[in-house]
Write an enzyme that holds these catalytic residues in place. Structure first.
Site, short mmCIF file in Angstrom:
data_model
loop_
_atom_site.label_atom_id
_atom_site.label_comp_id
_atom_site.label_asym_id
_atom_site.label_seq_id
_atom_site.Cartn_x
_atom_site.Cartn_y
_atom_site.Cartn_z
N ASN A 104 2.84 -2.90 -5.08
CA ASN A 104 2.12 -4.15 -4.86
C ASN A 104 1.99 -4.99 -6.14
OD1 ASN A 104 1.81 -3.20 -2.27
ND2 ASN A 104 -0.36 -2.63 -2.50
N LYS A 156 -19.97 -8.98 -5.76
CA LYS A 156 -20.52 -9.88 -4.73
C LYS A 156 -21.94 -9.48 -4.36
CE LYS A 156 -15.83 -9.78 -2.88
NZ LYS A 156 -15.35 -8.39 -2.93
N TYR A 166 -19.56 -2.31 -1.34
CA TYR A 166 -18.54 -1.26 -1.34
C TYR A 166 -19.04 0.05 -1.94
CZ TYR A 166 -15.53 -5.43 -0.85
OH TYR A 166 -14.97 -6.63 -0.46
N ARG A 203 2.24 2.89 -3.98
CA ARG A 203 1.95 1.57 -3.38
C ARG A 203 1.24 0.65 -4.37
NH1 ARG A 203 -0.33 3.34 2.57
NH2 ARG A 203 1.71 3.67 3.56
N LYS A 262 -5.41 -3.55 -1.62
CA LYS A 262 -6.06 -2.26 -1.88
C LYS A 262 -5.10 -1.13 -1.52
CE LYS A 262 -8.17 1.32 0.28
NZ LYS A 262 -7.95 1.99 1.55
N SER A 263 -5.06 -0.11 -2.34
CA SER A 263 -4.36 1.13 -2.00
C SER A 263 -4.87 2.23 -2.92
CB SER A 263 -2.85 0.97 -2.19
OG SER A 263 -2.22 2.22 -1.96
P1 NAD Z 1 -5.32 -4.98 2.53
O1 NAD Z 1 -4.72 -6.08 3.35
O2 NAD Z 1 -5.22 -5.03 1.06
O3 NAD Z 1 -4.70 -3.63 3.09
C1 NAD Z 1 -5.03 -2.39 2.55
C2 NAD Z 1 -4.39 -1.25 3.35
O4 NAD Z 1 -2.99 -1.49 3.53
C3 NAD Z 1 -4.48 0.06 2.59
O5 NAD Z 1 -5.60 0.78 3.02
C4 NAD Z 1 -3.20 0.78 2.93
O6 NAD Z 1 -3.41 1.54 4.08
C5 NAD Z 1 -2.25 -0.32 3.26
N1 NAD Z 1 -1.29 -0.61 2.16
C6 NAD Z 1 -1.57 -1.13 0.92
N2 NAD Z 1 -0.44 -1.31 0.22
C7 NAD Z 1 0.57 -0.90 1.01
C8 NAD Z 1 1.97 -0.84 0.84
N3 NAD Z 1 2.55 -1.26 -0.27
N4 NAD Z 1 2.72 -0.36 1.87
C9 NAD Z 1 2.15 0.05 3.01
N5 NAD Z 1 0.82 0.01 3.24
C10 NAD Z 1 0.03 -0.46 2.25
O7 NAD Z 1 -6.83 -4.83 3.02
P2 NAD Z 1 -8.29 -4.85 2.39
O8 NAD Z 1 -8.53 -3.69 1.53
O9 NAD Z 1 -9.19 -5.07 3.55
O10 NAD Z 1 -8.31 -6.17 1.50
C11 NAD Z 1 -8.03 -6.19 0.10
C12 NAD Z 1 -9.27 -6.46 -0.70
O11 NAD Z 1 -9.88 -7.67 -0.27
C13 NAD Z 1 -10.39 -5.42 -0.50
O12 NAD Z 1 -10.13 -4.22 -1.16
C14 NAD Z 1 -11.57 -6.19 -1.03
O13 NAD Z 1 -11.55 -6.20 -2.44
C15 NAD Z 1 -11.30 -7.58 -0.47
N6 NAD Z 1 -12.00 -7.82 0.81
C16 NAD Z 1 -13.01 -8.73 0.82
C17 NAD Z 1 -13.70 -9.00 1.98
C18 NAD Z 1 -14.79 -10.00 1.95
O14 NAD Z 1 -15.53 -10.12 2.95
N7 NAD Z 1 -14.96 -10.76 0.91
C19 NAD Z 1 -13.37 -8.34 3.18
C20 NAD Z 1 -12.32 -7.42 3.16
C21 NAD Z 1 -11.63 -7.19 1.97
#
Ligand code: NAD
Length: 283
Positions: free
Chosen positions: A244, A77, A52, A240, A234-235
């Site tokens: 969350n 990681k 990241y 938000r 994530k946000s």
């Molecule tokens: P997520 O499902 O957490 O969604 C994030 C997106 O949803 C934000 O960018 C925002 O646009 C929206 N959002 C967040 N809160 C909201 C709310 N309350 N209302 C409306 N929209 C909202 O997606 P993510 O970031 O892909 O996943 C979370 C975390 O998981 C990542 O930040 C990371 O730490 C981890 N991750 C790990 C891997 C892996 O391969 N191990 C892959 C992807 C993500």
């Protein structure tokens, strides 16, 4: 009901806050502020990764928060280019150096990469076992491991991963991998818990949200919590980030839980790469 985040026990005796803050796709320049905000709100668990590019800013935010290091659970990681044990050792040192921390709470193999390194993720895992033995990784785990990958570790390695961090949300409930984890004492961490926002307009999710008087994001995140998985949405939007965090002062009844679970589309619901095929190595 007070909004207190549950701590869950890992198979090695350590505990992890069930709710954290994810920083994937947060630009380094925005990371310290977002993490700082999350810590102010009460999050005590941050999920980052070498991939990241924002480990340094995560460390900076933890230090700036004034919290004791021991009060914040930090995960990072191993990036895909560093699976050979000697590279893993160097990469792990770089992670600690970037965070400016002398340990991480949890260190994961980010992807199994079964088509790379002659299919060998076992020697990589043994390097992580070293990091745990020397105390620099309090807990160790894997990410994106499918059942056969976990079975192989069970057969060839000493330490059972504390967690497996995989894609899970209402459109990909990932039951097989979760069931293996349940049976073998490996906690599931659900990444992209709201499918990066894709599930929030779903009519069933919207309907459940209206019934309980919460937002779609809150009911989906609460669904994960009641299934026993760990989440770190994530946000970068303060409102938000706060929204969350409010997951522990309400519950979903069995009907609501089943309606959300019923949205599963299996493989068609996957938003990220398939771990059996994913072979990306950053330049
Ligand atoms: P997520 O499902 O957490 O969604 C994030 C997106 O949803 C934000 O960018 C925002 O646009 C929206 N959002 C967040 N809160 C909201 C709310 N309350 N209302 C409306 N929209 C909202 O997606 P993510 O970031 O892909 O996943 C979370 C975390 O998981 C990542 O930040 C990371 O730490 C981890 N991750 C790990 C891997 C892996 O391969 N191990 C892959 C992807 C993500």
């Amino acid at each position: 009901m007070a909004n207190t985040v549950t701590d869950i026990s890992l198979n090695d005796g350590n505990t992890i806050p069930q709710l954290g803050f994810g920083v994937y796709q947060i630009e380094p320049k925005d990371t310290a502020e977002a993490v700082g905000r999350a810590l102010e709100i009460g999050y005590r668990h941050i999920d980052t990764a070498e991939m990241y590019g924002n480990e340094a800013e995560v460390g900076e935010a933890v230090r700036a928060s004034g919290l004791d290091r021991g009060d914040v659970f930090v995960t990072s990681k191993l990036n895909n280019g560093f699976h050979r044990p000697e590279d893993a050792r160097r990469a792990f040192e770089s992670t600690l150096a970037a965070l400016k921390m002398d340990y991480v709470d949890l260190f994961l193999i980010h992807w199994p990469l079964p088509t790379r390194y002659d299919g060998d993720f076992v020697s990589t895992w043994k390097a992580l076992e070293e990091f745990q033995r020397d105390g620099r990784a309090r807990s160790i785990g894997v990410s994106n491991f499918q059942v056969p990958h976990l079975e192989r570790l069970a057969a060839e390695a000493d330490v059972v991963p504390a967690v497996n961090q995989v894609e899970v949300h209402p459109y990909l409930t990932n039951e097989q991998v979760r069931a293996y984890g349940r049976e073998h004492n490996i906690l599931t961490e659900a990444w992209s818990p709201i499918a990066q926002g894709r599930v929030l307009d779903d009519p069933t999710v919207v309907d459940v949200a209206e019934q309980v008087g919460r937002t779609p994001a809150q009911v989906v995140l609460r669904w994960h919590v009641q299934r026993g998985d760990i989440v770190f949405p994530k946000s970068t939007t303060p409102k938000r980030i706060e929204e969350n965090f409010q997951l522990f002062d309400f519950t979903l009844d069995d009907t609501a839980m089943e309606r959300i679970s019923g949205l599963d589309k299996g493989e068609a619901g996957r938003t990220g790469p398939n771990p059996d095929e994913f072979d990306y190595i950053p330049a």
